[in-house]
Design an enzyme around this catalytic site. Structure first.
Site, mmCIF file in Angstrom:
data_model
loop_
_atom_site.group_PDB
_atom_site.id
_atom_site.type_symbol
_atom_site.label_atom_id
_atom_site.label_comp_id
_atom_site.label_asym_id
_atom_site.label_seq_id
_atom_site.Cartn_x
_atom_site.Cartn_y
_atom_site.Cartn_z
ATOM 1 N N GLY A 1 0.806 -1.219 -0.199
ATOM 2 C CA GLY A 1 -0.384 -0.039 -0.060
ATOM 3 C C GLY A 1 0.770 1.760 -0.069
ATOM 4 O O GLY A 1 1.933 1.408 0.137
ATOM 5 N N CYS B 1 5.609 -6.181 1.457
ATOM 6 C CA CYS B 1 5.992 -5.044 2.096
ATOM 7 C C CYS B 1 4.874 -4.107 3.301
ATOM 8 O O CYS B 1 5.027 -4.170 4.188
ATOM 9 C CB CYS B 1 5.470 -3.744 0.367
ATOM 10 S SG CYS B 1 5.905 -2.544 0.117
ATOM 11 N N TYR B 2 4.182 -3.233 2.383
ATOM 12 C CA TYR B 2 2.998 -2.689 3.427
ATOM 13 C C TYR B 2 1.979 -3.282 4.847
ATOM 14 O O TYR B 2 2.412 -3.906 5.691
ATOM 15 C CB TYR B 2 1.825 -1.799 3.066
ATOM 16 C CG TYR B 2 0.530 -1.204 4.475
ATOM 17 C CD1 TYR B 2 1.430 -0.145 5.040
ATOM 18 C CD2 TYR B 2 -0.155 -1.805 4.324
ATOM 19 C CE1 TYR B 2 0.734 0.686 5.930
ATOM 20 C CE2 TYR B 2 -0.761 -1.529 5.356
ATOM 21 C CZ TYR B 2 -0.817 -0.064 5.920
ATOM 22 O OH TYR B 2 -1.661 -0.248 7.146
ATOM 23 N N HIS C 1 8.501 -7.596 -3.152
ATOM 24 C CA HIS C 1 6.816 -8.327 -4.189
ATOM 25 C C HIS C 1 6.911 -9.140 -5.009
ATOM 26 O O HIS C 1 7.626 -9.164 -5.860
ATOM 27 C CB HIS C 1 6.688 -6.457 -4.859
ATOM 28 C CG HIS C 1 6.313 -5.382 -3.981
ATOM 29 N ND1 HIS C 1 4.880 -5.707 -3.609
ATOM 30 C CD2 HIS C 1 6.388 -4.883 -3.562
ATOM 31 C CE1 HIS C 1 4.795 -4.000 -3.494
ATOM 32 N NE2 HIS C 1 6.034 -3.128 -3.180
ATOM 33 N N GLU D 1 4.661 -11.236 -5.785
ATOM 34 C CA GLU D 1 4.488 -11.214 -6.987
ATOM 35 C C GLU D 1 4.254 -10.443 -8.502
ATOM 36 O O GLU D 1 3.714 -10.425 -9.086
ATOM 37 C CB GLU D 1 2.443 -10.914 -7.319
ATOM 38 C CG GLU D 1 2.255 -8.622 -6.348
ATOM 39 C CD GLU D 1 3.384 -7.915 -4.997
ATOM 40 O OE1 GLU D 1 3.831 -8.772 -4.000
ATOM 41 O OE2 GLU D 1 2.647 -7.036 -5.082
ATOM 42 N N ASP E 1 -12.906 -10.387 -24.405
ATOM 43 C CA ASP E 1 -13.690 -9.790 -22.976
ATOM 44 C C ASP E 1 -15.677 -9.856 -23.346
ATOM 45 O O ASP E 1 -15.890 -11.202 -22.929
ATOM 46 C CB ASP E 1 -13.529 -8.812 -22.279
ATOM 47 C CG ASP E 1 -12.629 -8.613 -21.833
ATOM 48 O OD1 ASP E 1 -11.251 -9.793 -22.366
ATOM 49 O OD2 ASP E 1 -12.145 -7.765 -21.281
ATOM 50 N N LYS F 1 -8.307 -12.424 -17.223
ATOM 51 C CA LYS F 1 -8.337 -12.290 -18.934
ATOM 52 C C LYS F 1 -7.542 -13.854 -19.342
ATOM 53 O O LYS F 1 -8.395 -14.329 -20.421
ATOM 54 C CB LYS F 1 -7.369 -11.181 -19.152
ATOM 55 C CG LYS F 1 -7.539 -10.366 -20.474
ATOM 56 C CD LYS F 1 -6.982 -9.777 -21.664
ATOM 57 C CE LYS F 1 -7.669 -8.287 -21.659
ATOM 58 N NZ LYS F 1 -8.858 -8.074 -22.092
#
Ligand code: XMP
Length: 510
Positions: free
Chosen positions: A50, A77-78, A168, A170, A225, A365
């Site tokens: 964040g 992180c945060y 991070h 991710e 989509d 997606k």
């Protein structure tokens, strides 16, 4: 299932995508609505990053009760800093902030299960933080530190099953990021049963239940989509579903025809509406990108509404809304849970009193692409088509839009796409397009000087379109593309290649 507490990071969606790629179902929950009482099937919690410092009075708060050891927790992180702060440790502003690629050294004394199977003792990770941990809460140990600054970069309390990383895992730039998340899922004992193709049956049944006996409409943009949502509903509802494709005059060369053809091979009978004249008239003389977007969005609603009203008794509207559209639009602050509607169709359901049918609102997606390809047998050209923005070529012509400029850009873009396909590069690149700049440049053709237009080429690789890199063409490929554009497109005497990364640039030029 794993729940992710969203503390406002732009990367929260990446965490969810990674966890689902590892076949574990996960949902993102904004911190202010995260429940104190944990659901029974919850296997673990991830607390996102964040933008705030734990000391800001606006910083996100969640209940300390979730850290009582009932389920494993991973702070990122945060997330790490908030765990330290909540459990009585100390976080302070760092003298040397850490942003971007950073080397960390894993503890040689303690082998954290989070770093299982990582054979190196030093790894490169992606950091983005200004505060650091100065004192650990009771019961915690340090499991890695940054090499240059010796800052704490990961901690854990295995007794309470709390793990936390300052970096991070991710993002792609973190080496072993996937392995670290996978290790956390192993710690949780998470069941690896999530598979979008397996969900397909439930999805069809739920959609069938909602639209049974009703007449509906849907907007088609040509992208994966909206097309997949329409093909799915078309298969269930047959002729009582009416997909509408509005041609706004801002499409690429032959795009309308190609989209209609591809969708008809998927069994969809689409109403084609040529509204190009109306759009171009409204856009005449407009240079400001925001104004262009607003006019196009507004006009789309007007045209679509008029067409949809011709369908008698229509009671539902199909949209290709994806999970990122839903979570992006749930604000972290404030109680409102207003949801961003799929591009350009915002406002329609309320105005026309239509019930919204969004079969994919829980999916990403890449998950839709699997369903489109494997379950609905849709053609590759639609499933793997590069994204195309709702405002179309209007935001790829810098300055005002004229039919002549549209024609120049269409030709240049078509040559670019043709060459990418010929050279087997189209599917290797995430998004590519030509831009017509508002610059004129001097050149020579034969013995004569010229003063003509400049085409910009953009080709990027990205996983999530939130960050991107430019594609490294071979020199001869760029030379062919450039020569063909200059030779074949009248009014262009120069081609430039855009080598900016996002951030700080964006993918589109406007
Ligand atoms: P940017 O330019 O923000 O683009 O880096 C990220 C992705 O979003 C697409 N994009 C849009 N899509 N309406 C859309 O439907 C828009 O106004 C719009 N602007 C950007 C862009 O093509 C890229 O895939």
């Amino acid at each position: 299932m794993i729940k992710i507490i969203d503390c406002g990071s732009q990367l929260t969606q990446n965490i969810a995508r990674r966890v689902r790629e590892l076949n574990v179902f996960t949902e993102i929950v904004p911190f202010h609505v995260f429940p104190d009482s944990l659901p029974r099937n919850l296997e673990g919690i991830i607390i996102s990053g964040g933008q705030f410092s734990v000391y800001d009075n606006k910083s996100p708060h969640y209940s300390k009760n979730i850290l009582d050891g009932r389920v494993p927790v991973l702070g990122i992180c945060y997330g790490l800093q908030s765990i330290v702060h909540l459990l009585g440790g100390k976080v302070s502003p760092a003298e040397n902030r850490e942003y971007g690629q950073t080397s960390i050294g894993l503890s040689r004394i303690y082998n954290s299960p989070l770093f299982n199977d990582i054979i190196h003792s030093r790894i490169d990770v992606w950091m983005s933080h200004g505060d650091i941990v100065e004192e650990l809460p009771d019961g915690f140990i340090t499991t890695s530190r940054s090499v240059n600054n010796n800052h704490i970069s990961s901690i854990e309390n295995s007794h309470k099953k709390i793990y936390a990383v300052q970096f991070h895992p991710e993002v792609d730039h973190t080496n072993y990021g996937r392995e670290i998340l996978n290790n956390f899922l192993n710690i949780c004992g998470a069941i690896r049963s999530w598979n979008p193709e397996k969900e397909y049956g439930t999805l069809v049944e739920n959609t069938r239940e909602r639209i049974k006996g009703k007449v509906g409409v849907g907007g088609i943009s040509g992208g994966v989509d909206s097309s997949t949502a329409s093909v799915l509903v078309g298969k269930i509802a047959g002729r009582s579903y009416h997909p509408i494709f509005v041609d706004n005059g801002l499409l690429r060369l032959d795009e309308g025809r190609e989209v209609m053809k591809s969708l008809s091979t998927s069994g969809l009978d689409v109403d084609y509406v040529d509204a190009s004249e109306i759009f171009l008239a409204k856009l005449k003389g407009i240079s400001d990108p925001d104004k262009k977007r607003k006019i196009i969005g507004h006009e789309f609603i007007a045209v679509f509404e008029e067409e949809a009203r011709k369908i008698q008794n229509a009671s539902y509207l199909v949209q290709g809304t994806l999970y990122p559209d839903v979570i992006e639009s749930v604000p972290i602050y404030g109680a409102s849970s207003e949801i961003k509607r799929h591009h350009n169709v915002g406002g329609l359901p309320e105005k026309m009193e239509l019930e919204l049918v969004e079969p994919f609102r829980n999916m990403f997606k890449d998950e839709i692409r699997k369903i489109a390809e494997k379950k609905l047998g849709m053609p590759k050209e639609i499933v793997w088509r590069h994204p195309f923005p709702g405002p179309g070529l209007a935001i790829r012509i810098i300055g005002d839009i004229t039919p002549e400029k549209l024609s120049v850009l269409r030709k240049a873009d078509a040559i670019f796409m043709e060459e990418l396909k010929k050279k087997d590069l189209y599917y290797e690149i995430s998004q590519a397009f030509a831009v017509l700049t508002n610059t004129q440049s001097i050149g020579v053709m034969g013995d004569e000087g010229t003063y003509q237009g400049v085409i910009g080429l953009r080709a990027v690789t990205t996983n999530d379109f939130m960050t991107s890199d430019w594609y490294g063409f071979r020199k001869e490929d760029l030379t062919t593309i450039s020569n063909r554009i200059i030779n074949e497109v009248k009014g262009v005497n120069r081609v430039v290649y855009d080598i900016s990364q996002k951030p700080p640039a964006t993918i589109e030029w406007e």
